[in-house]
Design an enzyme around this catalytic site. Structure first.
Site, mmCIF file in Angstrom:
data_model
loop_
_atom_site.group_PDB
_atom_site.id
_atom_site.type_symbol
_atom_site.label_atom_id
_atom_site.label_comp_id
_atom_site.label_asym_id
_atom_site.label_seq_id
_atom_site.Cartn_x
_atom_site.Cartn_y
_atom_site.Cartn_z
ATOM 1 N N ASP A 1 -34.774 1.823 22.084
ATOM 2 C CA ASP A 1 -34.536 0.402 21.867
ATOM 3 C C ASP A 1 -35.857 -0.353 22.009
ATOM 4 O O ASP A 1 -36.465 -0.332 23.074
ATOM 5 C CB ASP A 1 -33.508 -0.064 22.906
ATOM 6 C CG ASP A 1 -33.132 -1.513 22.720
ATOM 7 O OD1 ASP A 1 -32.998 -1.920 21.559
ATOM 8 O OD2 ASP A 1 -32.982 -2.220 23.719
ATOM 9 N N THR B 1 -34.534 -4.878 17.168
ATOM 10 C CA THR B 1 -35.637 -5.262 18.046
ATOM 11 C C THR B 1 -36.928 -4.536 17.679
ATOM 12 O O THR B 1 -38.006 -5.066 17.882
ATOM 13 C CB THR B 1 -35.289 -4.953 19.511
ATOM 14 O OG1 THR B 1 -34.730 -3.659 19.583
ATOM 15 C CG2 THR B 1 -34.293 -5.947 20.040
ATOM 16 N N THR B 2 -36.790 -3.316 17.136
ATOM 17 C CA THR B 2 -37.994 -2.592 16.699
ATOM 18 C C THR B 2 -38.480 -3.173 15.377
ATOM 19 O O THR B 2 -39.674 -3.408 15.187
ATOM 20 C CB THR B 2 -37.689 -1.097 16.528
ATOM 21 O OG1 THR B 2 -36.865 -0.677 17.608
ATOM 22 C CG2 THR B 2 -38.951 -0.285 16.546
ATOM 23 N N ASP C 1 -26.093 -2.645 21.903
ATOM 24 C CA ASP C 1 -26.573 -2.970 20.552
ATOM 25 C C ASP C 1 -25.420 -3.014 19.558
ATOM 26 O O ASP C 1 -25.346 -3.907 18.717
ATOM 27 C CB ASP C 1 -27.617 -1.948 20.089
ATOM 28 C CG ASP C 1 -28.995 -2.318 20.591
ATOM 29 O OD1 ASP C 1 -29.070 -3.205 21.453
ATOM 30 O OD2 ASP C 1 -29.987 -1.729 20.140
#
Length: 532
Positions: free
Chosen positions: A64, A97-98, A400
Site C-alpha cells: 500500500d 495511493t501508489t 482499501d
C-alpha cells in the site's frame, strides 16, 4: 514552437542572480522524484511488496503506497509533500495511493525538462492546472454509470483493488465481503455518506485469510470472564453497557485507614460485600443478564468478589471493553451506556438472541453477539491470518476494498483499469495541445506524455517489454478502442472491461487532481529558508 531567428546572448540581464533559485527547485524536484521511484515498483497486480523495518524492530510487509510512504523517514521538505499526497489520496479515495505518487513523479520529470528549456515555472504551473481540469472532464466522459443494486460491478471493482495486494489470491472472498459490509452500513436517507468507522475490523491471529467472515452483530477478541464459574453462553440476552465500577469504593485522595482489631476489619469486609451485592441486585432487577464493563483507570472495574456474585446471579460478564469501542457498541446494540448504578434501567439495555464465547480451532477465543434486536447500521468483520504480517496486510487491503466500494457509493461511476484511462487521457490531451497556442500547448504536450508512466510501469512490473506494450496500446486507442488496456495475466493488450478490471471514477480523478496540485506547489517554491 518556432524558435526566434536571432541568436540572443544566453544570459539576459536580470536584477538578481537566479542561479540559487534554480538549484533549490532542481533539488526539490530530484528529492520528490526519488520518493516516487521508491514506490514505483509496487504499482499494479504484479507489483513487488516492500518490507519495512521500523526503528522499534517491528517488521511490516505491505504493498500500500500510503503505508510505505508513511513509514519512510523523509527528511527533505519537498519530498514530504509526496507523503502527504498519498495520505490525502488515502482519505479521499482510499485506493490508488501508489498511482498518485507515480503520476506526481512523472509530472515532475516533465516539468524539469520544460524548466531546463527556459520556460518560466508559473507558465508551467498554469498549463498544468488547465490540463488537469481537462483531464478530469475526459475521464468523466468515458465513465460508465453504475447502480448500487448492481452488486457484480461493485464486487469487480473491489477485487481489482485487491488484486495488487499480498492477499490477492483471496480476492474472491474478500471482495464480496467488502461490498456486503459497505452496503449494510449505507443509510438510505443519506446515501452518499458512508462512515467506515461503522465497519469494525477485528483481527485475530490463527487460521488463514480464508476464515475471514462478516458478522452481523458484534465481535470481541476477548474471553468471557470465567472467574467463579462464569457463564459462557446466554440466549435472549439483555445487554447492559456500563461505565462504572462494580468494586468497593475508594477514597478520592491517597490515604490509609488504620484498623485496630478484627471486628472492624470484618465490618469493612461485610460493608464491601453488601455494597457489591446491592449493586448487583439493582442490575439483576432490570432483567439484565449480560454486562459489558468498560476498562477503568482509577480502580479495578471488577474484583474477584464482584465476579463471584455476578456469576451467582447468572450474569455473563465481558470486562475490559476499551473506551473508544463504547460508541460503536452502543450504536450496534441500540442501547445507552450507563455511567452510574442509579441510572440502571431496563430501557437502557440492548437485546440480542445470543451472546456466546466461540472457541476458534487454535485455542483462541472470541465473543460473538448475534441476532441483535433493532441493530444499528454497523457491521463487524473478523479477519484471520497465520501471522501478524499477513493479518495487518489483510486489514489494510480490506480497508482499501471498503474504500473503493465507498467511492462507488459516493460517485456512482466506473472506468476501466489496466492503464486504459491514462493512455486515453494522454491521447486526448496530446490532440488538445495541438489546438493551444504558444507555451501552453508545449507544456500540455509534455504532461500528456508524462501520463504514459502508469501503463509503462504496469508493463515493466509485469516483466513485459514496456515500449512494445505502450506503443501497441497507443495504436489501439488511436483506432478508437477506449477500453483497451494491459492484461498482465495474459501479457498482452485486451479489452479490459471484458476482463472485469474496473475502478471507481473517483480514484482516477482525485489521483490526477491531487498529483497536479502537489506538483504545482513544488514548482512554485524557489527558496528554502531554515529558521533556527
Amino acid at each position: 514552437m518556432a524558435a526566434p531567428a536571432v541568436a540572443k546572448p544566453k544570459f539576459t540581464e536580470t536584477f538578481i542572480d537566479n542561479k540559487r533559485k534554480d538549484d533549490i527547485r532542481m533539488a526539490n524536484i530530484a528529492a520528490a522524484q526519488s520518493v516516487a521511484d521508491a514506490v514505483r515498483t509496487s504499482l499494479g497486480p504484479k507489483g513487488m511488496d516492500k518490507m519495512i523495518s521500523t526503528s522499534s524492530g517491528e517488521v511490516i510487509i505491505t504493498n500500500d503506497g500510503a503505508t510505505i510512504l508513511n513509514k519512510m523517514e523523509v527528511l527533505q521538505p519537498a519530498a514530504k509533500f509526496l507523503v502527504e499526497l498519498s495520505k490525502s489520496q488515502d482519505v479521499v479515495a482510499g485506493d490508488g495511493t501508489t498511482t498518485v505518487v507515480v503520476i506526481a513523479g512523472a509530472l515532475l520529470k516533465a516539468s524539469l525538462t520544460l524548466l531546463s528549456a527556459g520556460i518560466h515555472p508559473t507558465v508551467v504551473s498554469d498549463a498544468l492546472n488547465k490540463a488537469s481540469i481537462k483531464a478530469v472532464e475526459v475521464l468523466s466522459a468515458m465513465a460508465i454509470p453504475v447502480e448500487l443494486s448492481d452488486r457484480d460491478s461493485l464486487v469487480k471493482s473491489a477485487s481489482t483493488s485487491l488484486n495488487s495486494k499480498v492477499v490477492s489470491q483471496y480476492s474472491s472472498l474478500l471482495a464480496p465481503l467488502a461490498v456486503d459490509a459497505v452496503l449494510s452500513v449505507v443509510d438510505p436517507a443519506k446515501p452518499d455518506l458512508v462512515d467506515l468507522k461503522d465497519i469494525k475490523i477485528v483481527k485475530k491471529l490463527g487460521g488463514t485469510v480464508d476464515d475471514t467472515e462478516l458478522v452481523k452483530g458484534l465481535v470481541f477478541d476477548k474471553k468471557v470472564s470465567h472467574a467463579a464459574g462464569g457463564l459462557t453462553r446466554m440466549e435472549n440476552a439483555k445487554i447492559g453497557v456500563i461505565q462504572f465500577q462494580i468494586s468497593p469504593p475508594k477514597t478520592d485522595i491517597e490515604q490509609s485507614i488504620v484498623v485496630s482489631d478484627y471486628t472492624q476489619m470484618d465490618r469493612i469486609l461485610k460493608e464491601e460485600r453488601n455494597y457489591i451485592l446491592g449493586m448487583i441486585k439493582k442490575i439483576k432487577a432490570t432483567g439484565c443478564n449480560v454486562l459489558l464493563i468498560q476498562k477503568s483507570i482509577l480502580r479495578d472495574a471488577v474484583t474477584d468478589l464482584s465476579l463471584h456474585y455476578l456469576a451467582k446471579a447468572k450474569i455473563l460478564v465481558i470486562k475490559d471493553v476499551e473506551r473508544d469501542e463504547i460508541e460503536f457498541i452502543t450504536k450496534t446494540l441500540n442501547c445507552l451506556p450507563i455511567s452510574n448504578i442509579e441510572h440502571f434501567r431496563a430501557e437502557k439495555l440492548g437485546y440480542a438472541d445470543l451472546v456466546e464465547e466461540v472457541s476458534l480451532g487454535d485455542g483462541g477465543k472470541i465473543v460473538k453477539i448475534t441476532g441483535i434486536k433493532d441493530i444499528g447500521r454497523t457491521t463487524s468483520v473478523l479477519v484471520r491470518g497465520s501471522n501478524h504480517l499477513v493479518l495487518d496486510e489483510a486489514e489494510r487491503s480490506l480497508h482499501d476494498a471498503l474504500c473503493v466500494v465507498r467511492c462507488l457509493v459516493n460517485k456512482k461511476f466506473l472506468i476501466a483499469g489496466g492503464g486504459a484511462p491514462e493512455i486515453e487521457l494522454s491521447r486526448q490531451l496530446g490532440a488538445w495541445a495541438k489546438v493551444l497556442q504558444g507555451m501552453e500547448g508545449y507544456c500540455t504536450k509534455a504532461f500528456a506524455e508524462a501520463l504514459e508512466v502508469i501503463p509503462y510501469t504496469l508493463a515493466e512490473n509485469a516483466g513485459l517489454n514496456p515500449i512494445t506494450i505502450v506503443t501497441e496500446l497507443r495504436n489501439r486507442h488511436a483506432q478508437g478502442e477506449i477500453n483497451a488496456g494491459i492484461n498482465v495475466r495474459k501479457g498482452q493488450i485486451t479489452n479490459i472491461m471484458d476482463e472485469n478490471v474496473v475502478q471507481p471514477l473517483l480514484v482516477s480523478t482525485s489521483a490526477i487532481a491531487l498529483a497536479t496540485e502537489c506538483v504545482r506547489m513544488i514548482l512554485k517554491i524557489d527558496d528554502i529558508v531554515t529558521v533556527r
